[in-house]
Enzyme design. Sequence first.
Site, short mmCIF file in Angstrom:
data_model
loop_
_atom_site.label_atom_id
_atom_site.label_comp_id
_atom_site.label_asym_id
_atom_site.label_seq_id
_atom_site.Cartn_x
_atom_site.Cartn_y
_atom_site.Cartn_z
N ARG A 20 -1.85 -7.81 -16.65
CA ARG A 20 -1.02 -5.70 -16.61
C ARG A 20 0.28 -5.87 -17.23
NH1 ARG A 20 0.15 -2.77 -11.18
NH2 ARG A 20 -1.98 -1.78 -11.67
N ASP A 54 -11.35 0.15 -6.59
CA ASP A 54 -9.63 0.31 -6.83
C ASP A 54 -10.06 -1.61 -7.34
OD1 ASP A 54 -8.11 2.34 -6.90
OD2 ASP A 54 -7.76 1.11 -4.90
N ASP A 73 -5.11 0.33 -14.49
CA ASP A 73 -4.63 -0.18 -15.50
C ASP A 73 -5.02 0.08 -17.42
OD1 ASP A 73 -2.47 -2.48 -15.29
OD2 ASP A 73 -4.49 -3.66 -14.11
N GLU A 76 6.46 -5.37 -8.91
CA GLU A 76 7.67 -5.52 -8.90
C GLU A 76 8.18 -7.07 -8.22
OE1 GLU A 76 9.36 -1.75 -6.91
OE2 GLU A 76 9.46 -0.94 -8.99
N ARG A 80 -6.99 3.60 -17.09
CA ARG A 80 -5.07 4.06 -16.82
C ARG A 80 -6.05 5.69 -15.80
NH1 ARG A 80 -2.20 1.39 -17.12
NH2 ARG A 80 -1.08 1.29 -19.39
N ASN A 111 -2.23 9.94 -2.91
CA ASN A 111 -2.88 11.21 -3.48
C ASN A 111 -4.58 10.76 -3.91
OD1 ASN A 111 -1.28 8.73 -5.58
ND2 ASN A 111 -0.48 10.14 -6.47
N THR A 127 -9.70 1.45 -12.21
CA THR A 127 -7.82 0.88 -12.41
C THR A 127 -7.15 1.84 -12.86
OG1 THR A 127 -6.44 -0.70 -12.88
CG2 THR A 127 -8.40 -0.28 -13.79
N1 LIG Z 1 6.10 -0.47 -9.92
C1 LIG Z 1 5.84 -0.02 -11.40
N2 LIG Z 1 6.74 0.61 -12.05
C2 LIG Z 1 6.44 0.66 -13.03
N3 LIG Z 1 5.21 0.87 -14.04
C3 LIG Z 1 4.34 0.07 -13.20
C4 LIG Z 1 4.37 -0.02 -11.49
N4 LIG Z 1 3.23 -0.15 -10.73
C5 LIG Z 1 2.71 0.03 -11.99
N5 LIG Z 1 3.15 0.50 -13.06
C6 LIG Z 1 2.16 0.68 -14.33
O1 LIG Z 1 1.45 2.08 -13.44
C7 LIG Z 1 0.48 1.47 -14.34
C8 LIG Z 1 -0.97 2.04 -13.47
O2 LIG Z 1 -0.42 1.37 -11.77
P1 LIG Z 1 -1.32 1.96 -10.15
O3 LIG Z 1 -0.32 1.65 -9.16
O4 LIG Z 1 -1.45 3.67 -11.12
O5 LIG Z 1 -2.10 1.45 -10.19
P2 LIG Z 1 -2.89 1.22 -9.55
O6 LIG Z 1 -4.14 2.06 -8.69
O7 LIG Z 1 -2.34 0.07 -7.97
O8 LIG Z 1 -4.27 -0.44 -10.00
P3 LIG Z 1 -5.47 -0.34 -9.47
O9 LIG Z 1 -6.56 1.27 -9.00
O10 LIG Z 1 -5.98 -0.98 -10.24
O11 LIG Z 1 -5.13 -0.31 -7.98
C9 LIG Z 1 0.39 0.07 -13.97
O12 LIG Z 1 -0.87 0.00 -15.30
C10 LIG Z 1 1.36 -0.01 -15.27
O13 LIG Z 1 1.75 -0.21 -16.10
K LIG Z 2 -4.27 0.99 -5.82
#
Ligand SMILES: Nc1ncnc2c1ncn2[C@@H]1O[C@H](COP(=O)(O)OP(=O)(O)OP(=O)(O)O)[C@@H](O)[C@H]1O
Ligand SMILES: [K+]
Length: 781
Positions: free
Chosen positions: A269, A33, A342, A164, A399, A427, A340
């Site tokens: 991000r 991650d 992102d 957040e 993504r 998940n 990721t």
């Molecule tokens: N709290 C949130 N509210 C709205 N959109 C969010 C929020 N957190 C993340 N995102 C959006 O969702 C995308 C992916 O977030 P996600 O949490 O799935 O990634 P992650 O698994 O934390 O990332 P990584 O794999 O780098 O750890 C982010 O790039 C952002 O655009």
């Molecule tokens: K993550």
Amino acid sequence: MVVAVTVMRKANVVVRDLSALEALGGVTNICSDKTGTLTEGAMIVRQAWIPSSHVYTVHDSQNPSDPTKGRVVYTQSKDETPQEPVEEKTRDFDKERSAAVLKFDVPDEKLNISSSKQPQSPEPETKMTDELRAFLLSSALCNLATVRFDQEEEKWQTTGEPTEIALQVFAHRFNHGKKTLEGEGWRQVAEFPFDSSIKRMSVIYNAPEAQGSFIAGSDNSIVFTKGAVERILDMCAFAGIGESQQPMTDELKESVLGQMNALASQGQRVLAVAYRPWEGRFTSKQSSSSSAEEDDKLRSTVEQNLVLLGLAGIYDPPRRETKPSIAECSQAGIKVHMLTGDHPETAKAIAKEVGIIPRNLNILPESVAASVVVKATEFDKMTDAEIDALEELPLVIARCAPDTKTRMIEALRRRGAFMAMTGDGVNDAPSLSRADVGIAMGSGSDVAKSAAKIVLTDDKFNSIVAAIREGRRMFDNIQKFVLHLLTSNVGEVILLVAGLGFVDDMGFSVFPVSPLQIIWINMATSSFPAFGLGREAAAQEVMRKLPQDKKRGVFTNQIIVDMIVYGILMGACTLCTFCIIIYGANGGNLGYDCNTKFSDACIPVFRARAATFALLTWLILISAWEFKSLRRSMFRLNPNDDSFFPFFRDIYSNRFLFWSVIVGSLSVFPVVYIPFLNTRFFKHTGISWEWALSVGFTLVFVTGIELWKLAKRRFRLLEDGAVQRGHWGQGGPEDDGPRFKRTFSMSSFKTWVSFSRRETGDSVMMRATTQPRVAHVPVQV
Ligand SMILES: Nc1ncnc2c1ncn2[C@@H]1O[C@H](COP(=O)(O)OP(=O)(O)OP(=O)(O)O)[C@@H](O)[C@H]1O
Ligand SMILES: [K+]
């Protein structure tokens, strides 16, 4: 093993399944991650962009949870396209960004000194506008994080997700925190939670009397949404509020996406923040629908015709330890992949910073460069055959959805890789349990933790590498343990089988060693050194060789050949001793019924047995010291140690092994000399000149092992595979630019000169297309 687990606890790794630690030693690929593992997981809003209005930049903020630190400046953009001011910012920001990594842990006082010395920026300080206000409202309210000042501890406390928190802290900077707003009368009526597969979140609020009117009619509820830019943008019908509001045209979309790329390529991000006035009051009847299907339908009616309020660029600096750990993996023949959620640009920028991909992708062959960074949607679209046809699997998948992780695992497995996968979300459980070694984050969900075999309590990537090192150490030690055990068995078998040829006058075979002697050696003396070998520290080169071959396991060619060579040597030495005493000194007198009773006729046999017993014991004990390293001389275990005779220090470094060998060796004397016990049970008796044979053959044995090791080193026999770093080594300094600026020395200057020569002109292209550069890292020389 138990030792290993305690060691790992200290290193913030909890091993839920012992075999997993050993398995980790054989890992060839790590899928990690990004957030929190490779990076700090402490995010700061660095830039906020408001359509056709302003770019707000946060400077000098080192504490991600403290809204009072740092200052916000803004750049007015006169043009319709806000591209320009941001590009100006880029340079400034770049400086800050590399500095941010270093600055994170510096105490505040020091920072304040340095920042107060800096010339004040000429940029105007921020003033509140409606556009900014709307942006802040949405960021603060569509947000589950809390930020508050703890009076007792005198510091800012935060809870919630880092993304957040970052937005909440940003809102706090303008005194627009969620607490304050709710105090003013904003009431939440519904929430559509964040989900990493749709990557957005929405809430619905009722505004206090007259407060919301500048963005919506006073009788209307308001929908606030934030999420991944591409997704939100498609749901937007307008951008901006008030007079500057524009319909969302393709052109505008392009420009917003361009803006996002500019922020993302700096490793930020980017989140889109939007809102929408809801016709009338949103009632809770609408929100409390029964089925998940209706929920989804409601959600899609709510999340449409949005108005884009702006973009937030949130930076999460890579951990300082990440890049060196990735370099260590690369030297150990382990590939690191980043999966990721992102955006690709963000992922790419961070991947470059930590060394997962080279800064200059041109140094890779074209066929590889095309697929180093892919979007999950592209990856998911490819068939298995297409994935298998790729020269190399992608190093960065952006993504990423949970399913992508599972597909990546399968693709890796089809290539014969042995992979570790990290995850934190609910998940992620399927991919964690399907991976060869699943690693969950201590901060992650319980579901992930129970699906994983290993949990990192501190979330850090370098803890994974520490665990791999530990796994490899364990594997090496098991190999040594096995070699020790089998060598002594082969030696004993040779001695006993050959002993069948010593036939006395009665036609019985005389045992060269008695049964009790053998049992004594195996149980009392040789088991402690074997345990001692299990406690050996990791050799320097554990992380400089290829992962072990999972199919071969412990029995590599080297172990098998060593076992035969040393076993034969041991058998030969002991046989010689017995023969010299019986045939050389006593004319082949094997006595009469010497296997069962002691009599004067049996004295030669009993004396020969005592000498053979002593020798066998010593050989087995000293072989434990020898097996501290399979290839290096026992007298120079550390090639970089330039002391003249490091033997005793090296041997003493493993106390348990040291003392078990010493005590074991000395135990021979009472066993040989205690009257009655010796003749009655061990079937041997006290000796005199024969000791010289035992000592002499011990020296012969050690010389033999040393010669064999020397031959292995000299002729590179039975080497473990060397690590081929391929086109480019991950985490390497190769593309860091001229290194000698930092540490100038003659040798680094030379490497730099040769480096820049290689790097000039079309030689780059040549190397990229014809000859992959291969760095051989010799193993155990
Ligand atoms: N709290 C949130 N509210 C709205 N959109 C969010 C929020 N957190 C993340 N995102 C959006 O969702 C995308 C992916 O977030 P996600 O949490 O799935 O990634 P992650 O698994 O934390 O990332 P990584 O794999 O780098 O750890 C982010 O790039 C952002 O655009
Ligand atoms: K993550």
